[in-house]
Design a protein around this motif. Structure first.
Motif, PDB file in Angstrom:
ATOM      1  N   LYS A 147      38.298  36.126  35.299  1.00  0.00           N
ATOM      2  CA  LYS A 147      38.063  37.565  35.531  1.00  0.00           C
ATOM      3  C   LYS A 147      38.850  38.025  36.764  1.00  0.00           C
ATOM      4  O   LYS A 147      39.521  39.030  36.764  1.00  0.00           O
ATOM      5  CB  LYS A 147      36.564  37.837  35.717  1.00  0.00           C
ATOM      6  CG  LYS A 147      36.282  39.315  35.956  1.00  0.00           C
ATOM      7  CD  LYS A 147      34.806  39.596  36.174  1.00  0.00           C
ATOM      8  CE  LYS A 147      34.560  41.070  36.516  1.00  0.00           C
ATOM      9  NZ  LYS A 147      34.897  41.445  37.886  1.00  0.00           N
ATOM     10  N   THR A 148      38.724  37.229  37.827  1.00  0.00           N
ATOM     11  CA  THR A 148      39.450  37.564  39.054  1.00  0.00           C
ATOM     12  C   THR A 148      40.698  36.691  39.145  1.00  0.00           C
ATOM     13  O   THR A 148      40.640  35.501  38.860  1.00  0.00           O
ATOM     14  CB  THR A 148      38.543  37.331  40.277  1.00  0.00           C
ATOM     15  OG1 THR A 148      37.412  38.194  40.138  1.00  0.00           O
ATOM     16  CG2 THR A 148      39.248  37.670  41.566  1.00  0.00           C
ATOM     17  N   GLY A 419      37.678  44.619  40.450  1.00  0.00           N
ATOM     18  CA  GLY A 419      37.760  43.279  41.027  1.00  0.00           C
ATOM     19  C   GLY A 419      38.721  42.332  40.333  1.00  0.00           C
ATOM     20  O   GLY A 419      38.450  41.139  40.240  1.00  0.00           O
ATOM     21  N   ILE A 420      39.837  42.846  39.828  1.00  0.00           N
ATOM     22  CA  ILE A 420      40.854  41.937  39.268  1.00  0.00           C
ATOM     23  C   ILE A 420      41.741  41.448  40.427  1.00  0.00           C
ATOM     24  O   ILE A 420      41.959  40.253  40.603  1.00  0.00           O
ATOM     25  CB  ILE A 420      41.708  42.656  38.196  1.00  0.00           C
ATOM     26  CG1 ILE A 420      40.823  43.064  37.019  1.00  0.00           C
ATOM     27  CG2 ILE A 420      42.850  41.751  37.726  1.00  0.00           C
ATOM     28  CD1 ILE A 420      41.473  44.022  36.047  1.00  0.00           C
ATOM     29  N   THR A 423      38.503  40.626  45.613  1.00  0.00           N
ATOM     30  CA  THR A 423      37.136  40.190  45.312  1.00  0.00           C
ATOM     31  C   THR A 423      36.099  41.163  45.874  1.00  0.00           C
ATOM     32  O   THR A 423      34.926  41.085  45.545  1.00  0.00           O
ATOM     33  CB  THR A 423      36.880  38.786  45.893  1.00  0.00           C
ATOM     34  OG1 THR A 423      37.299  38.797  47.260  1.00  0.00           O
ATOM     35  CG2 THR A 423      37.640  37.722  45.137  1.00  0.00           C
TER      36      THR A 423
END
Ligand code: FAD
Ligand code: SF4
Length: 511
Positions: A147-148, A419-420, A423
Motif C-alpha cells: 500500500k505504501t 499515504g502512498i 506515511t
C-alpha cells in the motif's frame, strides 16, 4: 531510404541521446512552441521563457552539428498551434514515411501522442528518452502488493543497482542515510556563495507571449533572465554547486532564510527535468568532488544530495506512472477550500508565506522545505482543494512538470493520496517554522500565541486539522502523539483553539 520525422518535446533536450550519434538527410527533427503547452495551466513567465530559450538553443546546436531541424516558434505564421496539425502538415509536405517520438513523461502528452500515432497511415514508434535510471514500470514491480511505497527501500536498491557509494554491496561508510544530520537552521556566519548568473535579453519572447495573449504569473526582468538553459550553463551551475555549495548542502538543506532564496541548493532541477543534464553525471560529479575533498566535506552532505536525485526523483516518477491517471483525482481528506488570493500576489501578513510566495514570484523557485512546510503546510491545514494546490505548483515553479510536481504536491505535501508517498501528513505549527527560519521574528503574527488576536494562524489551524480528520488519522501510529496532546487539552482551551481556527478559516484571504 525512407524519410523519418522525429519529434522532440520541450523537456527532452538530451543532446547525448543516441538519436544524435549519426546524421542523415533522411531524418527531420521537429520541435514546437505551441499554445496548448503554454496554456494548460497559468505558468510563471520565467518558466515559459526558460523552456523556449532552452529549446531554441538546443535546436540551434543540433542544426550546427548537421542535423535537420524544423523549429516552430510560437508566433510563426505556419504554426498551427497543435502537435497533431503541425506534425500532419510536415508528414505531408516532407513526404515522411515514418514517425518517431521520444516517450513523454506526462500522462497527458503520452496519451495524445499514442492516439496521434494510431491515426497515422505510416509506421510509428516511441523511443526511450535515455534519461531516467529506471523504466516507467520498475517501481510498480518493486512494490507489487504494497500500500505504501517506502522510499528508503527503493533508494537502497538504486544505490546497489548503480553501485553508488557502495563497497562489497554495502554502503560505503556502513550507513545508508544521513537525513537526521540534515536539519539545522542556517547560521548567518557561514557565507552563501553567489551562483553563476547567465544574463540574457528575453524581450522578444515576452512580446510574442503578449501578442498571443498567453496569461502568465510571476515577475521577470526582460534583460536579466539568469537561469541556466543551455548544457554549457547547466554544467557551470553543476560545477559551482559541487565546488561551493556541496560542503553545506545537507547541513542547511531544510533551513529557510528571508533574504536567501537559494541557500546551498543546487538550482539544477530545471536542467535535470528538461534532460539537459543526466542524473548520473550530476551525482557522479558530486561524489567525485566529495572523494577528492573528504577532509573538508562530510559524507552527510553528499549522501543527502545523492538521495534526492537517485532516490526521490526516480521514486516520484515511478509513483506517477504506477498511479496515473487516478492519482490526479485523489483527495483523501475531501478538501474543497479555494486557494487564497495571496498565493498569486504574495500579499499576506504571514511573513513565512509572504517570503516563500514572493521569492517564488520573483524567481520561479522556492526550495523544498519552503514548498513543503510553508506553502504546502498552510494549504493542507487550511483544507484547500488539491486541484487548486496542484495548479498553483504546476504553474509557478520553473522545474514543474506533472510527473514530479503532482507526486510531490498531491502526495508528499497534501497527503491527498492517503499515504502512498508518505506515511503521514507533513504538518507543523509555528514552532517548526521558527526553528528552521528567521521568518517569525518580523511577522505581524505572534508565533507563541494560539488564540489571541494576532496569534499565529498555523497554531490553531494545526490542531483544527487533526481534530477534523480524527477518523482518518488517529489510528496512524506515527501521529499518536498529536492525538494524545489534543486529548489532554482542557475542554475550554480546546474549544477556544478550534474557534480561533474557525475564524481564520472563514477569513483566509484576510490573513
Ligand atoms: P536541490 O535541493 O539542490 O536538490 C537536488 C535535486 O534533487 C533537485 O534538483 C531535484 O532534481 C532533486 N529533488 C530534490 N527533492 C526532490 C523531490 N522531492 N522530488 C523529486 N526530485 C527531488 N521538484 C521538481 O523538480 N519539480 C516540481 O514540480 C516539484 N514540485 C514540488 C512540489 C512540492 C509541494 C514539494 C514539496 C517539492 C517539489 N519538488 C519539485 C521537489 C523539490 O522541491 C525541488 O526538486 C527542488 O526544490 C529543486 O531545487 P534544486 O534544484 O535547488 O534542488
Ligand atoms: Fe509564519 Fe506564524 Fe511565524 Fe508568522 S509567526 S512567520 S505566520 S509561522
Amino acid at each position: 531510404m525512407s524519410k523519418t520525422l522525429r519529434l522532440i518535446l520541450g523537456d527532452q533536450l538530451n543532446a547525448q541521446h543516441s538519436w544524435f550519434e549519426s546524421k542523415s538527410n533522411n531524418t527531420l527533427y521537429v520541435m514546437m512552441e505551441i499554445l496548448p503547452e503554454t496554456n494548460y495551466v497559468k505558468h510563471h513567465i520565467q518558466k515559459v521563457v526558460a523552456f523556449f530559450l532552452a529549446m531554441r538553443s538546443f535546436s540551434e546546436n543540433r542544426r550546427e552539428e548537421g542535423h535537420q531541424i524544423k523549429y516552430f516558434q510560437l508566433d510563426d505564421e505556419d504554426n498551427q498551434q497543435c502537435f497533431g496539425r503541425n506534425l500532419s502538415a510536415l508528414i505531408q509536405s516532407e513526404k515522411i514515411e515514418r514517425f518517431e517520438y521520444l516517450l513523454p513523461d506526462e500522462y497527458r502528452l503520452d496519451k495524445q501522442l499514442r492516439e496521434f500515432s494510431k491515426s497515422l497511415s505510416i509506421p510509428s514508434e516511441a523511443i526511450d528518452t535515455e534519461h531516467f535510471l529506471t523504466k516507467r514500470t520498475e517501481l510498480t514491480n518493486f512494490f507489487k502488493g504494497k500500500k505504501t511505497y517506502l522510499l528508503e527501500s527503493f533508494y537502497r536498491d538504486m544505490r546497489r543497482q548503480y553501485d553508488i557509494m557502495m563497497e562489497d554491496n554495502e554502503p560505503l561508510t556502513g550507513k545508508w542515510n544521513y537525513d537526521a544530520e540534515n536539519r539545522n537552521k542556517y547560521d548567518p556566519k557561514v557565507p552563501i556563495p553567489s551562483p553563476p548568473l547567465f544574463e540574457r535579453e528575453v524581450t522578444d519572447i515576452v512580446q510574442a507571449l503578449d501578442k498571443l495573449k498567453v496569461k502568465t504569473i510571476g515577475r521577470i526582468q526582460a534583460k536579466k533572465f539568469t537561469w541556466a538553459v543551455t548544457r554549457e550553463e547547466a554544467l557551470k551551475t553543476l560545477d559551482f554547486f559541487v565546488e561551493k555549495c556541496l560542503v553545506h548542502f545537507g547541513t542547511f538543506q531544510d533551513s529557510m532564510h528571508k533574504d536567501e532564496p537559494f541557500l546551498f541548493h543546487s538550482r539544477l532541477s530545471f536542467a535535470l527535468n528538461a534532460k539537459i543534464l543526466h542524473p548520473l553525471e550530476v551525482v557522479r560529479k558530486a561524489i567525485s568532488h566529495w572523494q577528492a575533498h573528504q577532509d573538508k566535506i562530510d559524507i552527510a552532505q553528499v549522501e543527502g544530495f545523492v538521495r534526492q536525485i537517485i532516490g526521490w526523483r526516480e521514486y516520484m516518477r515511478g509513483v506517477y506512472w504506477a498511479k496515473m491517471p487516478e492519482y490526479a483525482t485523489k483527495n483523501y481528506f475531501g478538501h474543497t477550500q479555494k486557494l487564497p488570493e495571496f498565493y498569486w500576489t504574495g500579499e499576506t501578513k504571514m511573513n513565512c508565506l509572504s517570503q516563500a510566495i514572493n521569492q517564488s514570484l520573483d524567481n520561479a523557485y522556492a526550495h523544498h522545505i519552503q514548498r513543503l512546510m510553508i506553502t504546502g503546510n498552510f494549504a493542507l491545514l487550511a483544507g484547500i482543494d488539491p486541484d487548486e494546490v496542484d495548479a498553483w505548483y504546476l504553474g509557478i515553479y520553473i522545474d514543474a512538470i506533472e510527473w514530479v510536481e503532482i507526486t510531490n504536491t498531491r502526495g508528499m505535501s497534501q497527503f491527498a493520496d492517503g499515504g502512498i508517498v508518505g506515511t503521514k501528513p507533513y504538518t507543523s505549527s509555528a514552532n517548526y517554522i521558527d526553528k528552521m527560519s528567521n521568518y517569525c521574528k518580523n511577522c505581524f503574527y505572534d508565533k507563541k500565541e494560539k488564540t489571541t488576536e494576532n496569534a499565529c494562524p498555523f497554531n490553531s489551524l494545526y490542531w483544527n486539522f487533526y481534530d477534523r480528520h480524527r477518523d482518518k488519522l488517529s489510528k496512524n501510529a506515527r501521529i499518536g502523539m498529536a492525538y494524545r496532546n489534543l486529548d489532554r487539552m482542557k475542554p475550554d482551551d480546546k474549544a477556544n483553539l478550534l474557534e480561533k481556527a474557525k475564524q481564520y478559516l472563514e477569513n483566509l484571504d484576510k490573513l
